[in-house]
Motif scaffolding. Structure first.
Motif, PDB file in Angstrom:
ATOM      1  N   VAL A 148       1.296  -0.906  -0.139  1.00  0.00           N
ATOM      2  CA  VAL A 148      -0.048  -0.314  -0.001  1.00  0.00           C
ATOM      3  C   VAL A 148       0.946   1.386   0.046  1.00  0.00           C
ATOM      4  O   VAL A 148       2.216   1.467   0.608  1.00  0.00           O
ATOM      5  N   LEU A 149       0.231   2.516  -0.106  1.00  0.00           N
ATOM      6  CA  LEU A 149       1.018   3.973  -0.795  1.00  0.00           C
ATOM      7  C   LEU A 149       0.995   4.240   0.444  1.00  0.00           C
ATOM      8  O   LEU A 149      -0.963   4.589   0.520  1.00  0.00           O
ATOM      9  N   LEU A 150       1.506   4.877   1.516  1.00  0.00           N
ATOM     10  CA  LEU A 150       0.454   6.102   1.997  1.00  0.00           C
ATOM     11  C   LEU A 150       0.609   7.522   1.296  1.00  0.00           C
ATOM     12  O   LEU A 150       1.814   7.800   1.116  1.00  0.00           O
ATOM     13  N   VAL A 151      -0.365   8.291   2.071  1.00  0.00           N
ATOM     14  CA  VAL A 151      -0.230   9.881   1.319  1.00  0.00           C
ATOM     15  C   VAL A 151      -0.738  10.342   3.022  1.00  0.00           C
ATOM     16  O   VAL A 151      -1.300  10.403   3.571  1.00  0.00           O
ATOM     17  N   VAL A 152      -0.358  12.055   2.392  1.00  0.00           N
ATOM     18  CA  VAL A 152      -1.165  13.080   3.398  1.00  0.00           C
ATOM     19  C   VAL A 152      -2.680  13.288   2.912  1.00  0.00           C
ATOM     20  O   VAL A 152      -2.563  13.358   1.798  1.00  0.00           O
ATOM     21  N   ASP A 153      -3.664  13.127   3.463  1.00  0.00           N
ATOM     22  CA  ASP A 153      -4.545  13.901   3.189  1.00  0.00           C
ATOM     23  C   ASP A 153      -5.164  15.302   4.149  1.00  0.00           C
ATOM     24  O   ASP A 153      -4.930  14.901   5.104  1.00  0.00           O
ATOM     25  N   PRO A 154      -4.666  16.430   2.894  1.00  0.00           N
ATOM     26  CA  PRO A 154      -5.898  15.695   1.406  1.00  0.00           C
ATOM     27  C   PRO A 154      -3.649  16.029   0.000  1.00  0.00           C
ATOM     28  O   PRO A 154      -3.022  16.146   1.354  1.00  0.00           O
ATOM     29  N   CYS A 155      -4.464  15.226  -0.126  1.00  0.00           N
ATOM     30  CA  CYS A 155      -3.071  14.667  -1.340  1.00  0.00           C
ATOM     31  C   CYS A 155      -3.019  15.005  -2.911  1.00  0.00           C
ATOM     32  O   CYS A 155      -4.677  15.673  -3.073  1.00  0.00           O
ATOM     33  N   PHE A 180       1.280  17.471   8.627  1.00  0.00           N
ATOM     34  CA  PHE A 180       0.991  15.742   9.028  1.00  0.00           C
ATOM     35  C   PHE A 180       1.655  15.749  10.266  1.00  0.00           C
ATOM     36  O   PHE A 180       2.251  16.258  10.518  1.00  0.00           O
ATOM     37  N   ASP A 181       1.030  14.509  11.721  1.00  0.00           N
ATOM     38  CA  ASP A 181       1.888  14.757  12.714  1.00  0.00           C
ATOM     39  C   ASP A 181       2.235  13.078  12.234  1.00  0.00           C
ATOM     40  O   ASP A 181       2.040  12.451  11.888  1.00  0.00           O
ATOM     41  N   TYR A 203       3.713   8.565   0.152  1.00  0.00           N
ATOM     42  CA  TYR A 203       4.622   9.584  -0.449  1.00  0.00           C
ATOM     43  C   TYR A 203       4.240  10.984  -0.112  1.00  0.00           C
ATOM     44  O   TYR A 203       3.331  11.327   0.747  1.00  0.00           O
ATOM     45  N   VAL A 204       5.323  12.336  -0.102  1.00  0.00           N
ATOM     46  CA  VAL A 204       5.078  13.606   0.765  1.00  0.00           C
ATOM     47  C   VAL A 204       5.735  14.904   0.078  1.00  0.00           C
ATOM     48  O   VAL A 204       6.726  14.276  -0.906  1.00  0.00           O
ATOM     49  N   TYR A 410      -8.899  15.551  -1.065  1.00  0.00           N
ATOM     50  CA  TYR A 410      -9.335  14.529   0.246  1.00  0.00           C
ATOM     51  C   TYR A 410      -9.519  12.893  -0.216  1.00  0.00           C
ATOM     52  O   TYR A 410     -10.537  12.813  -0.766  1.00  0.00           O
ATOM     53  N   LEU A 411      -8.563  12.123   0.126  1.00  0.00           N
ATOM     54  CA  LEU A 411      -9.135  10.757  -0.336  1.00  0.00           C
ATOM     55  C   LEU A 411      -9.760   9.418   0.943  1.00  0.00           C
ATOM     56  O   LEU A 411     -10.423   8.637   0.324  1.00  0.00           O
TER      57      LEU A 411
END
Length: 447
Positions: A148-155, A180-181, A203-204, A410-411
């Motif tokens: 899986v891919l982790l992303v900041v939301d919103p992205c 993000f925290d 992804y950042v 927003y995902l």
């Protein structure tokens, strides 16, 4: 002779084979993939509107751009410094060319000079914009269904769209007012693991992210690199807006701090040079061990994937960008500094216009506000009403002003329903002033 089928009301003629939408890949109907086309369609129908929608470079920078001059400069470099004959240089520009690219050495040298990123040319893949860099990187890294891919939301919609086209599951890390925290990143990572998933990469955009405008501080950058090592996680660093920072507040990229090769660096020449060239790149200096024990750079695997997608990045486009780099003395720094100053002035003008047109007492009374990034292209406004596509259409038609609904970015659920994104990169100060005035009139009719 049978009469022809009458024309259908939707503009398509009758007869012939039809496909059912449900038989196509699910991503083609995903709102993430449709958002860009929707905005372009609205802009085309309201060409007189002031548009805060596109995150495109300022068109005024294209004045004086001479494609022929840059091509000539690059050909001269090939002949004088690389030892090619004039015929060989012409062949290089007109044939397909190497899949990995042919300006890799120039890119690597510029990154070393400008960003302190010390990676060999062999670890660089020149791509068709940064979008292809994202695509080939995700395809290589996410090999199993559980990855899986982790992303900041919103992205940014581009990475989300690439993941969905590749059937890569996305897990979101919520973003607060201060960004993000890292504890949230750890929590999301742990939860994915507990469900049998394998968080492969995060992804950042550390500098002035699209759409939020948030920026990671120096301590947060160091902690993220440490956390990536602890969690066995790769970082996909995208850096399209770092050049807009005030030189006195510039921060090192994650890649330049990357001692453990945890960072894959994604880049583009669209913002600093010309988007029409469609030239991006990826720095992938991670070592890959083959079954026979030999090692190569991850870039080689990305190149193999690229060969089945675009074959190669246009050699002519690469030559234009190469000529620009050479004209700038092998560095992007001077050009980036001049353009970054322009974008900071535009951003300051937008924030000042908002402050004057929406005074504090009004903001407090109706619950209206915005963030104040120190760089980048974007400001996010929070409104006391829903900011959906229907309102955007009304805004364009009745008030002549366009913006982007934040819900497009927003995902993880229903975020951004009362927010909109304003881009200041595309406009001159007079247009920004006019656009804020039109936006204010829209707001006045709704509160």
């Amino acid at each position: 002779m049978a009469a022809a089928d009458p024309p259908r009301g939707d503009g398509f003629g009758g007869g012939g084979f039809e496909l059912d939408r449900s038989s196509l890949h699910p991503a083609v109907g995903d709102p993430v993939l449709g958002s860009m086309n929707f905005l372009n369609e609205v802009m085309s129908r309201f060409p007189q509107a002031v548009s805060f929608a596109p995150g495109a470079p300022f068109a005024g920078f294209f004045e004086g751009v001479s494609v022929n001059r840059y091509l000539d400069r690059y050909v001269r470099y090939l002949c004088e410094e690389r030892g090619l004959t004039a015929q060989q240089a012409q062949q290089l520009l007109l044939q397909y060319g190497a899949t990995a690219g042919h300006i890799n050495r120039l890119v690597a040298d510029a990154l070393r000079s400008d960003e302190g990123i010390d990676a060999p040319a062999e670890a660089v893949v020149v791509t068709v914009g940064c979008q292809e860099a994202m695509f080939v990187t995700l395809r290589a890294l996410c090999a199993r269904r559980e990855d899986v891919l982790l992303v900041v939301d919103p992205c940014y919609a581009g990475i989300a769209g690439a993941a969905r086209l590749l059937d890569v599951e996305i897990r979101t890390v919520p973003q607060g007012e201060g960004g993000f925290d890292l504890d949230e990143l750890r929590r999301v990572h742990r939860a994915a693991r507990a469900e049998g998933r394998n968080p492969r990469a995060f992804y950042v955009v550390p500098d002035f992210a699209n759409p939020s405008g948030d920026r990671m501080g120096p301590q947060a950058r160091r902690e993220l690199l440490s956390l990536a090592e602890e969690l066995d996680l790769l970082i996909l660093e995208d850096n399209p807006y770092g050049f807009t920072a005030d030189p006195d507040t510039a921060l090192p990229t994650l890649k330049s701090m990357d001692e453990r090769r945890r960072v894959v660096y994604l880049g583009t020449f669209a913002k600093v040079y010309v988007p029409g060239a469609r030239v991006g790149f990826v720095v992938a200096d991670q070592r890959v061990r083959d079954e026979d024990g030999r090692r190569h750079y991850l870039a080689s695997d990305l190149t193999a994937i690229k060969s089945m997608i675009t074959v190669n990045t246009s050699p002519i486009s690469q030559a234009v960008v190469g000529g620009m780099i050479l004209e700038s003395g092998g560095t992007l720094a001077v050009v980036a500094r001049e353009k970054g100053a322009f974008y900071r002035r535009n951003l300051a003008h937008l924030l000042d216009a908002l402050e004057r047109r929406f005074p504090p007492e009004l903001r407090e009374r109706v619950g209206l506000g915005w963030n104040s990034p120190q760089g980048g292209f974007f400001v996010v406004m929070t409104m006391p009403f829903e900011t959906d596509e229907k309102l955007l259409e009304y805004s364009a038609r009745e008030f002549g002003v366009l913006w982007t609904p934040m819900r497009h970015f927003y995902l993880g659920g229903s975020g951004g329903t009362h927010q909109l994104r304003l881009s200041c990169s595309y406009l001159v100060p007079e247009q920004i002033e006019d656009g804020v005035e039109r936006l204010a009139r829209l707001v006045e009719t709704l509160i």
